[in-house]
Design a protein around this motif. Structure first.
Motif, mmCIF file in Angstrom:
data_model
loop_
_atom_site.group_PDB
_atom_site.id
_atom_site.type_symbol
_atom_site.label_atom_id
_atom_site.label_comp_id
_atom_site.label_asym_id
_atom_site.label_seq_id
_atom_site.Cartn_x
_atom_site.Cartn_y
_atom_site.Cartn_z
ATOM 1 N N ILE A 99 3.987 7.503 89.847
ATOM 2 C CA ILE A 99 4.184 6.104 89.716
ATOM 3 C C ILE A 99 4.128 5.021 90.753
ATOM 4 O O ILE A 99 3.529 4.100 90.796
ATOM 5 N N GLY A 100 4.807 5.712 91.863
ATOM 6 C CA GLY A 100 4.838 4.635 93.240
ATOM 7 C C GLY A 100 3.414 4.260 93.740
ATOM 8 O O GLY A 100 3.023 3.328 93.796
ATOM 9 N N LYS A 101 2.675 5.532 93.690
ATOM 10 C CA LYS A 101 1.198 5.379 94.092
ATOM 11 C C LYS A 101 0.374 4.431 93.293
ATOM 12 O O LYS A 101 -0.487 3.512 93.759
ATOM 13 N N ARG A 102 0.723 4.633 92.044
ATOM 14 C CA ARG A 102 -0.133 3.736 91.013
ATOM 15 C C ARG A 102 0.164 2.247 91.236
ATOM 16 O O ARG A 102 -0.659 1.399 91.072
ATOM 17 N N LYS A 103 1.577 1.968 91.195
ATOM 18 C CA LYS A 103 2.068 0.686 91.625
ATOM 19 C C LYS A 103 1.431 -0.003 92.783
ATOM 20 O O LYS A 103 1.128 -1.165 92.741
ATOM 21 N N GLY A 159 -5.479 7.268 98.158
ATOM 22 C CA GLY A 159 -5.918 6.995 96.933
ATOM 23 C C GLY A 159 -7.281 6.936 96.597
ATOM 24 O O GLY A 159 -7.718 5.979 95.663
ATOM 25 N N GLU A 160 -7.880 7.965 97.007
ATOM 26 C CA GLU A 160 -9.127 8.129 96.646
ATOM 27 C C GLU A 160 -9.432 8.330 95.030
ATOM 28 O O GLU A 160 -10.366 7.839 94.569
ATOM 29 N N GLU A 161 -8.550 8.430 94.365
ATOM 30 C CA GLU A 161 -8.698 8.781 92.975
ATOM 31 C C GLU A 161 -8.820 7.157 92.462
ATOM 32 O O GLU A 161 -9.150 7.085 91.088
ATOM 33 N N PHE A 162 -8.353 6.263 93.007
ATOM 34 C CA PHE A 162 -8.358 4.916 92.518
ATOM 35 C C PHE A 162 -9.623 4.092 92.948
ATOM 36 O O PHE A 162 -10.089 2.927 92.710
#
Length: 591
Positions: free
Chosen positions: A136-140, A103-106
């Motif tokens: 979408i799963g990663k973002r959720k 999740g480095e992008e978050f």
């Protein structure tokens, strides 16, 4: 662990068996292809139509073998994904490897706690939990870790996670489907844009001609066949051309719908397959049944309707084949009729795409938390209480291995704010992160690393790891002051949980002491819960003045046999031992 080992061995056997069949079918397919060439050659060489019948039969066999070979290929990819899932879990538990996106992008320094608590990035909580395979799963999952939920939502999540944690096979199947599907960010964004774009209507005249011209074309063929007139021959040629022109009139509409992407139907079919797995599973919890209800409305069933959309996309994509383009449109304006059905579907059911994407994303996020729960069955689901009672029994950091983890009890009921002291390396910062990370987990509905706990769903604010900014010409001190200002403003709006680690480090000792005391007094005037760690023992006197709100806790260090000994156990009172001078003397920095 044993479950993953058994499943790994089972899938390895299945993979070897299917791979063997895949090779055999591939070999037979080559033989069939060669047989087609040979029998067709015999038919031409001998002018014998019997060989043509053999050729036709072998072509049918060849097409069947192609389909079977493709099915075996897909099955191999699916089982490979299951093999990878179980191998990753074994490596994760056995070797502490984390072959999952972290999740480095978050990652951001602006969030109230994400940067300070290592929620995203290397060795992060996200990387520890993440078992999603789609964008979408990663973002959720990221959204769940950085948002504050109500008590009702947390309890619904808890029940769903408990139920899903026992469905190991089903969770892994969903993950495997997602792994082998093209559910990346580009595909997601393309479908979002598509579902919100308007439907372009076919011209009314073209609409009428799409039925009239194919009908006249069929009559012309019959006339030419039975009457054998040149007129009908010219009519067939003319009507074929007119059909082709009308069929191509929607070409720009189709290209717009496809968005220049290849094989959109495969992405949609993947969504359909995953949704079907969700629809067919039996659930007992309200949250999971709510997902099923969303996917199965009065006028639709998401998996079946998405399957129809996938087929329509696939049919539209055949426009790229010049042979199909000319022949099928010349005979009956094929792509125009497909586009008409496609436009009708989009007008009535485009919302299903967004709905399915959202459900799949939330399901993947919950599956990640359920997997974490399954791997840590000794952890507890905290009771979600009110703000007047919060405590943790045997609280530990979930990202530390069990052999290195030291657990402590801490309560925020009688006194709701703790002043924590301790020498360097005694465990203060780790303990603050332990509380913070477990509060984040509790807020998602996941179990926490404790044997018992009551947690209130309060907004969490942390000031532990601030950075200066060259770009904004902002010093570390100013960044910290800004963070403290934001925290003070928030606690004045609603009750919050605050974790502060050695604040105002960039000032002199008097400023730091008075500033720290001032911050504590400001916080306890409101309904603030939390911990502040400090080296300044004078700050601890504040607890004597406000015993109904503040309490002193500490971590101690002992010097045994000319060495430091840390037990990392929290105690009541103020830290008495110091180790900085001892360490500097031992390293011969000072005399």
């Amino acid at each position: 662990m044993e479950t993953y080992r058994k499943r790994l061995a089972l899938f390895q056997l299945q993979y070897n068996a299917i791979r063997k069949k895949y090779k055999i079918v591939g070999f037979v397919r080559i033989l069939a292809f060669l047989a087609i060439i040979y029998t067709f050659y015999l038919a031409l060489a001998n002018a014998n139509s019997l060989y043509l019948y053999f050729t036709g039969g072998i072509i049918v066999l060849f097409l069947g073998l192609v389909k079977l070979h493709a099915n075996y290929s897909w099955r191999m990819r699916y089982i490979q994904a299951l093999l990878e899932i179980n191998k990753n879990e074994i490596d994760f538990i056995d070797k502490d490897e984390r072959p999952f996106e972290n999740g480095e992008e978050f990652k951001t320094t602006d969030h109230p706690y994400a940067f300070d608590l290592d929620i995203f990035g290397y060795k992060s909580l996200f990387g520890y939990l993440n078992r999603t395979a789609s964008f979408i799963g990663k973002r959720k999952l990221a959204d769940m870790l950085i948002s504050t939920k109500s008590s009702e939502d947390i309890l619904l999540n808890q029940e769903a996670i408990k139920e899903l944690s026992q469905k190991v096979q089903w969770r892994q199947e969903i993950n495997a489907y997602s792994k082998i599907s093209n559910l990346d960010q580009k595909a997601y964004e393309r479908l979002i844009v598509w579902s919100k774009s308007p439907v372009r209507e076919i011209n009314k005249v073209i609409n009428v001609l799409s039925y009239v011209l194919p009908g006249l074309f069929a009559l012309s063929i019959l006339g030419y066949y039975f009457i054998d007139s040149y007129f009908f021959g010219y009519a067939v040629s003319l009507l074929f051309t007119l059909n082709l022109v009308c069929g191509l009139s929607v070409a720009k509409y189709i290209q717009s719908e496809l968005g220049g992407a290849d094989k959109v139907h495969e992405t949609i079919e993947s969504y359909s397959s995953i949704v079907k797995k969700i629809e067919k599973e039996h659930f007992t919890t309200d949250k999971m049944k709510g997902y099923i209800a969303k996917l199965n409305g009065d006028s639709f069933q998401a998996s079946k309707d998405l399957k129809v959309l996938s087929q329509l996309f696939e049919q539209l994509e055949t426009m790229a084949n010049i042979f199909v383009l000319i022949l099928f449109n010349g005979l009956g304006q094929y792509h125009l009729h497909v586009y008409r059905r496609f436009a009708k579907w989009k007008k009535q059911k485009a919302h299903l795409v967004l709905l399915s994407i959202e459900v799949i994303g939330e399901m993947e996020a919950l599956n990640s938390l359920a997997n974490y729960s399954y791997n840590n069955r000794s952890y507890t689901f905290p009771t979600i209480g009110e703000t007047n009672e919060m405590f943790f029994k045997n609280l530990g950091h979930p990202l530390l291995s069990e052999k290195n983890r030291v657990c402590n009890d801490i309560a925020f009921d009688q006194q709701r704010f703790v002043i924590l002291t301790g020498s360097n390396m005694s465990g203060k910062s780790t303990f603050l992160r332990t509380i913070g990370v477990n509060l984040v987990l509790a807020g998602t509905g996941a179990p926490i690393c404790a044997t018992d706990a009551i947690v209130a769903p309060l907004p969490l604010f942390v000031s532990m790891r601030l950075t200066d900014s060259l770009e904004d010409s902002e010093s570390y001190f100013y960044a910290e002051v800004k963070r403290l200002k934001m925290i003070i403003e928030k606690v004045q709006e609603e009750p919050c949980f605050v974790l502060l680690d050695e604040i105002l480090r960039g000032t002199n000792s008097d400023d730091k002491q008075s500033g720290t005391i001032g911050v504590i007094l400001k916080l306890i005037r409101e309904q603030t819960y939390g911990v502040i760690a400090t080296h300044d023992l004078e700050v601890c006197e504040t607890a004597v003045k406000y015993p109904e709100v503040l309490i002193n806790k500490c971590f101690e260090v002992e010097i045994k046999q000319d060495d430091l000994f840390f037990d990392y156990k929290i105690r009541d009172g103020v830290c008495k031992n110091k180790n900085a001078t001892f360490i500097m003397k031992k390293m011969k920095i000072i005399d």
